[in-house]
Design a protein around this motif. Structure first.
Motif, mmCIF file in Angstrom:
data_model
loop_
_atom_site.group_PDB
_atom_site.id
_atom_site.type_symbol
_atom_site.label_atom_id
_atom_site.label_comp_id
_atom_site.label_asym_id
_atom_site.label_seq_id
_atom_site.Cartn_x
_atom_site.Cartn_y
_atom_site.Cartn_z
ATOM 1 N N UNK A 23 33.429 30.592 44.165
ATOM 2 C CA UNK A 23 33.581 31.229 42.858
ATOM 3 C C UNK A 23 35.066 31.299 42.533
ATOM 4 N N UNK A 24 35.452 30.706 41.421
ATOM 5 C CA UNK A 24 36.853 30.769 40.998
ATOM 6 C C UNK A 24 36.930 31.547 39.694
ATOM 7 N N UNK A 25 37.686 32.637 39.718
ATOM 8 C CA UNK A 25 37.854 33.443 38.495
ATOM 9 C C UNK A 25 39.034 32.892 37.681
ATOM 10 N N UNK A 26 39.434 33.626 36.655
ATOM 11 C CA UNK A 26 40.492 33.137 35.754
ATOM 12 C C UNK A 26 41.698 32.575 36.506
ATOM 13 N N UNK A 27 42.151 31.423 36.115
ATOM 14 C CA UNK A 27 43.373 30.795 36.640
ATOM 15 C C UNK A 27 43.386 30.560 38.147
ATOM 16 N N UNK A 28 42.251 30.700 38.809
ATOM 17 C CA UNK A 28 42.220 30.519 40.267
ATOM 18 C C UNK A 28 41.946 29.065 40.608
ATOM 19 N N UNK A 29 42.328 28.690 41.805
ATOM 20 C CA UNK A 29 42.064 27.327 42.247
ATOM 21 C C UNK A 29 41.528 27.319 43.671
ATOM 22 N N UNK A 30 40.456 26.573 43.886
ATOM 23 C CA UNK A 30 39.921 26.420 45.238
ATOM 24 C C UNK A 30 39.891 24.934 45.557
ATOM 25 N N UNK A 31 40.405 24.614 46.714
ATOM 26 C CA UNK A 31 40.373 23.227 47.167
ATOM 27 C C UNK A 31 39.536 23.222 48.435
ATOM 28 N N UNK A 32 38.472 22.501 48.439
ATOM 29 C CA UNK A 32 37.559 22.533 49.580
ATOM 30 C C UNK A 32 37.478 21.127 50.177
ATOM 31 N N UNK A 33 37.896 20.999 51.428
ATOM 32 C CA UNK A 33 37.880 19.676 52.056
ATOM 33 C C UNK A 33 36.939 19.675 53.249
ATOM 34 N N UNK A 34 36.212 18.607 53.386
ATOM 35 C CA UNK A 34 35.281 18.490 54.496
ATOM 36 C C UNK A 34 35.541 17.196 55.243
ATOM 37 N N UNK A 35 35.606 17.283 56.562
ATOM 38 C CA UNK A 35 35.499 16.054 57.334
ATOM 39 C C UNK A 35 34.246 16.219 58.160
ATOM 40 N N UNK B 166 28.511 32.062 59.189
ATOM 41 C CA UNK B 166 29.305 31.216 58.333
ATOM 42 C C UNK B 166 30.571 31.976 58.023
ATOM 43 N N UNK B 167 31.300 31.503 57.038
ATOM 44 C CA UNK B 167 32.576 32.157 56.768
ATOM 45 C C UNK B 167 32.559 32.828 55.413
ATOM 46 N N UNK B 168 33.361 33.857 55.331
ATOM 47 C CA UNK B 168 33.550 34.519 54.051
ATOM 48 C C UNK B 168 35.033 34.607 53.794
ATOM 49 N N UNK B 169 35.464 34.228 52.624
ATOM 50 C CA UNK B 169 36.871 34.358 52.308
ATOM 51 C C UNK B 169 37.016 34.961 50.922
ATOM 52 N N UNK B 170 37.920 35.917 50.826
ATOM 53 C CA UNK B 170 38.213 36.514 49.533
ATOM 54 C C UNK B 170 39.718 36.516 49.341
ATOM 55 N N UNK B 171 40.190 35.924 48.285
ATOM 56 C CA UNK B 171 41.619 35.891 48.016
ATOM 57 C C UNK B 171 41.867 36.825 46.839
ATOM 58 N N UNK B 172 42.654 37.864 47.046
ATOM 59 C CA UNK B 172 42.841 38.839 45.967
ATOM 60 C C UNK B 172 43.684 38.283 44.827
ATOM 61 N N UNK B 173 43.731 39.051 43.765
ATOM 62 C CA UNK B 173 44.382 38.626 42.536
ATOM 63 C C UNK B 173 45.833 38.195 42.786
ATOM 64 N N UNK B 174 46.175 37.050 42.273
ATOM 65 C CA UNK B 174 47.561 36.616 42.294
ATOM 66 C C UNK B 174 48.114 36.156 43.632
ATOM 67 N N UNK B 175 47.257 36.049 44.653
ATOM 68 C CA UNK B 175 47.759 35.674 45.970
ATOM 69 C C UNK B 175 47.568 34.181 46.207
ATOM 70 N N UNK B 176 48.613 33.572 46.699
ATOM 71 C CA UNK B 176 48.510 32.181 47.088
ATOM 72 C C UNK B 176 48.361 32.180 48.595
#
Lengths: 480, 415
Positions: free
Chosen positions: A256-268, A190-200
């Motif tokens: 998992x979304x920490x403070x002020x983070x946003x995750x948008x998850x789309x499935x087709x 499967x996939x693993x994604x980690x977005x560090x602090x403050x990164x868009x």
């Protein structure tokens, strides 16, 4: 119009139904400790991961398969499945795409997924999962520059052990329900994604799932962690060959979304839905759960469900942080003998939490569709709000559309509003369109697209186009 | 509980003159109940309301045998004033009086069905309990074309003579073609800690009209369950109004089968709860043929740590085209400990239908309170006015003016 018609004709049959003839390595048939050790071993996993799996397996042995859902299915013999299947050429991981088996490359080309970066389209980073293994991840370098980790989860377990250990199972614990626990025991990739602090995250991340081998179940696990103040948009697509037997797909997705983070998850989701008489097709029993852990965090699920013989899933949000927001946008289309029991759960735990649910269900042919959802505002979630709207459209009198919302309000300062309607396409609307020169079929297409618009708008651009086409194709032949 | 049930059952049938075969049937129901026990939260229909726990916590050990050999004195002062009516009086579960003084004698038939076993179209453990233990049951038939001139009030009275008892009642009604009946169930309890288990069956023939008003208003510590099964033929109308307020725990179930074309069913309900009360309304409206209609409106006002539950289901059969179904449930939570749960369900197998439901819950609208206070009302007055208006909406749905006035006076809602 001719071109469009041609395109639709091309797509009329399930165009992803081909199989790739490729040698594969499989785990011994059946489910037992040895198979789990085999999977863990072949993935070169650390001890803690194996313990995690075995703990889940212990739990799994005690659990009973649930049977409260609306679409019933013949009993699955869990000992009659292969829990691991991988293309042989993947045994020693190829270092780059040039070393990748050309057959695999071709498969993905056929599916329209560009793995070669020079052929990149709109800059989407793709992690392609073929049966039990991830075969390629694109754009890795560019992402690494920003500190973003995007790789197969089996790799992450080795290279980013601490991160995975911290978050894996924190949203869907090993002691969860039957299928989630099964997944925890035997998940392969499967996939693993980690977005560090403050990164868009500069591009859309995407996973493409493909079931190829017969007699296997696909159990993948996705984990996305958005650190403080970050943003990521993630896409998921899926297809499978046409086969007469039913195949099980039981994935777990944790956000998992920490403070002020946003995750948008789309499935087709476009798994093979079975043929016109309901033979074959995928059982899509997926657990998707997002945790708004920090303050002001946001998780948004968007799904377009057109495939699978049976879809049974409830992407949910746990709104734990104060001011967190959960959203769920869904279009579910069932045709022929497809069945769907889908919806969402919004658990409000923090103050000032908000959630919004927009669900559009369309059933045609002999299909059956159920929206089942839970909105639970706990006594501590002061000043929280929920708005739910679920609309169902029926085409023909042999299908069914059901709505089963559970509403629990334990807080007097919070509001819940829910509305649902069920109807067919009105004669007036049809008449109006036809009067202006559209054929019946086109008119229905137009009206259905309008019906779904609210949800389609939420999808990223490229996906929206694909989804819109899918909506049209899925309803082919159900008019009149 | 098993020995208790067995013992009480033997005592109960001793007083009845039943054939061996009927006793066997009753025994069968008893065994069913012993196997299943009181419903608990593991059953989907009782998800929000665990009766087993509630009985355990509030009553403890129940006894199922009541001695019905001696009569109770009917207290005439308890009768409703200012409205002429026919009466059926139950005291502690015993029928003390049936009188249809205002009606033509030959148009109403009262059949004693105590010695016959009639099956009930419901296989819950509570209907098993009811079938095993009811000792007197009547069937009331309204003849073709007859419309009762006065409403029928059924007084359900209990007094302190009973304690920790289970009481089972059953009544059957049959309304022939073109007939009509207005029925008010009035609960008046001075007893505590009893479990009342009431089953009604209504058979509505062509063009008949049933209006059933259930008023549970007086504070008491009893636990009540009531089930209405309504079968409707062509063009028939049923209207059910439920005021759910007085008892400690109360669950009303309405199962309505719209079997004939153009039949319609209306269910309206008010929960007005305080303290630790826990009330539920569950409805199942089965649209089984074309051109049927149903409408439901349920409103709750919840104070202290009270809880209300609404589970409504609209089922539409593949044959039932042109169905019109609507559900609306609204709740005002006045205290941080109050709770509202809803499960408004649609199950639809026909395409040419218009079905929708809505549900909203929350606190009183601060803006409206501000508006009223800015016009000189104090906070308490504004609050009352708003709640009054909120509930009046449901009471106004009552189609019978006499009964509407009676109920308005009873619950002190002003216009």
């Amino acid at each position: 119009m001719d071109n469009r018609q041609k395109e639709i004709d091309n797509l009329k049959d399930y165009k992803y139904g081909f199989t790739t003839d490729i040698e594969d390595t499989r785990a011994p048939k059946g489910l037992n400790e040895d198979v789990i050790k085999f999977i863990s071993n072949i993935k070169k996993e650390p001890q803690w991961m194996l313990d995690f799996r075995l703990k889940a397996y212990e739990r799994f042995k005690q659990l009973k398969e649930p049977d409260w859902q609306k679409p019933k299915y013949p009993k699955i013999d869990y000992q009659d499945l292969y829990y691991y299947s991988a293309p042989k050429s993947m045994k020693d991981k190829p270092k780059n795409l040039d070393e990748l088996d050309p057959k695999l490359l071709e498969t993905y080309k056929k599916l329209g997924i560009p793995l070669q970066e020079q052929k990149r389209l709109n800059g989407i980073a793709v992690d392609a999962v073929f049966d039990s293994v991830s075969v390629a991840t694109t754009f890795r370098e560019e992402l690494t520059k920003q500190g973003i980790i995007f790789c197969p989860i089996s790799e992450a377990i080795q290279n980013h052990s601490e991160l995975v250990k911290k978050y894996l199972g924190s949203v869907i614990p090993v002691t969860d329900h039957f299928f989630a626990t099964l997944n925890s025991a035997v998940f392969t990739d499967g996939s693993f994604a980690y977005i560090p602090e403050g990164v868009r995250c500069p591009m859309e991340l995407s996973t493409y799932f493909r079931i190829n081998a017969s007699n296997t179940g696909q159990f993948e696990r996705t984990l996305i962690v958005a650190d403080k103040g970050s943003y990521v948009s993630y896409l998921e697509g899926c297809t499978a060959p046409m086969r007469d037997e039913n195949q099980l797909h039981a994935a777990n997705v944790e956000l998992v979304a920490l403070d002020d983070a946003e995750i948008k998850y789309s499935t087709v989701q476009n798994w093979y839905p079975g043929d016109k008489d309901g033979k074959g097709g995928i059982y899509n029993f997926v657990t998707k759960r997002g945790l708004c852990k920090g303050k002001n965090s946001k998780i948004s699920w968007t799904q377009v469900e057109t495939g699978s013989a049976i879809t049974w899933k409830y992407p949910s949000c746990i709104l734990k942080g104060d001011n967190s927001v959960g959203e769920f946008y869904s279009i579910a289309i069932t045709n022929n003998h497809q069945k769907a029991d889908t919806g969402t759960k919004m658990m409000h735990l923090g103050n000032n939490t908000k959630s919004k649910i927009i669900s559009k269900g369309i059933s045609a042919g002999h299909s059956d569709m159920t929206y089942r959802g839970l909105v639970d505002i706990s006594s501590k979630a002061k000043n929280s709000n929920n708005y739910t709207q679920c609309d169902s459209l029926l085409m023909g009198n042999k299908c069914g559309a059901h709505t089963v919302p559970y509403i629990k309000n334990k807080n007097s300062e919070s509001n819940i509003a829910h509305e649902a309607t069920t109807s067919k396409i009105s004669e007036e609307q049809l008449h109006y369109c036809q009067q202006r020169g559209l054929s019946a079929e086109e008119a229905v297409g137009l009206i259905v697209n309008g019906f779904c618009k609210e949800v389609l708008q939420q999808l990223p651009m490229e996906f929206a186009v694909e989804a819109q086409k899918l909506v049209g194709i899925s309803l082919e032949g159900s008019v009149g | 509980m098993k020995e208790q049930l067995q013992k009480d059952f033997d005592n109960t049938i001793k007083n009845l003159t039943l054939s061996q075969k009927d006793i066997e049937i009753k025994k069968f129901y008893l065994d069913n109940f012993i196997n299943k026990g009181f419903p608990n939260r593991r059953e989907e229909d009782w998800k929000f309301t665990d009766l087993n726990q509630i009985i355990k916590k509030n009553i403890g050990e129940l006894s199922f045998y009541s001695d019905y050999t001696s009569t109770n004195k009917v207290d005439t002062s308890a009768f409703v004033d200012g409205l002429e009516h026919n009466k059926i009086v139950f005291i502690n579960g015993r029928i003390e009086k049936i009188d249809f003084d205002y009606e033509k004698k030959d148009q109403i038939e009262i059949i004693d069905q105590s010695e016959t076993i009639n099956k009930f179209n419901n296989n819950s453990s509570l209907s098993d309990l009811n079938s095993a233990f009811t000792n007197k049951s009547f069937k009331i038939v309204v003849r073709e074309g007859y419309q009762l001139t006065k409403p029928l009030i059924i007084y359900h009275t209990t007094n302190s003579k009973i304690w920790s008892k289970n009481i089972n009642l059953r009544l059957n009604f049959e309304l022939y073609k073109n007939s009509s009946l207005r029925l008010i169930d009035l609960f008046r309890d001075t007893s505590e800690k009893n479990f009342l288990n009431i089953f009604y069956n209504f058979d509505l023939k062509e063009n008949s009209i049933l209006k059933n008003y259930k008023v549970d208003k007086f504070e008491n510590k009893n636990i009540k369950y009531s089930f209405n099964n309504i079968e409707q033929d062509k063009n028939s109308i049923s209207e059910t109004f439920i005021l759910s307020s007085g008892s400690n725990f109360c669950k009303n179930e309405i199962n309505c089968n719209l079997n004939g074309e153009y039949s319609s069913a209306f269910v309206n309900g008010i929960f007005s709860l305080n303290n630790n009360k826990h009330h539920e309304i569950r409805t199942i409206i089965n649209h089984l043929t074309e051109n049927t209609k149903s409408y439901q409106l349920i409103k709750s006002v919840l104070e202290d740590s009270s809880r209300s539950v609404y589970q409504g289901k609209i089922f539409v059969n593949p044959k039932a085209q042109k169905t019109d179904g609507y559900q609306l449930s609204k709740a005002i939570l006045l205290n941080k400990d109050s709770e509202f749960n809803a499960k408004p369900e649609l199950e639809i197998y026909a395409d040419d239908v218009k079905c929708s439901h809505g549900s909203a819950s929350g606190s009183l609208n601060e803006d409206s309170i501000f508006y009223l206070m800015s016009r000189g009302l104090n906070y308490q007055q504004s609050r009352e006015l708003l709640i009054n208006g909120f509930l009046l909406d449901v009471v106004e749905k009552i189609t019978d003016p006499e009964v509407k006035n009676l109920i308005k006076n009873m619950i002190g809602i002003k216009e």
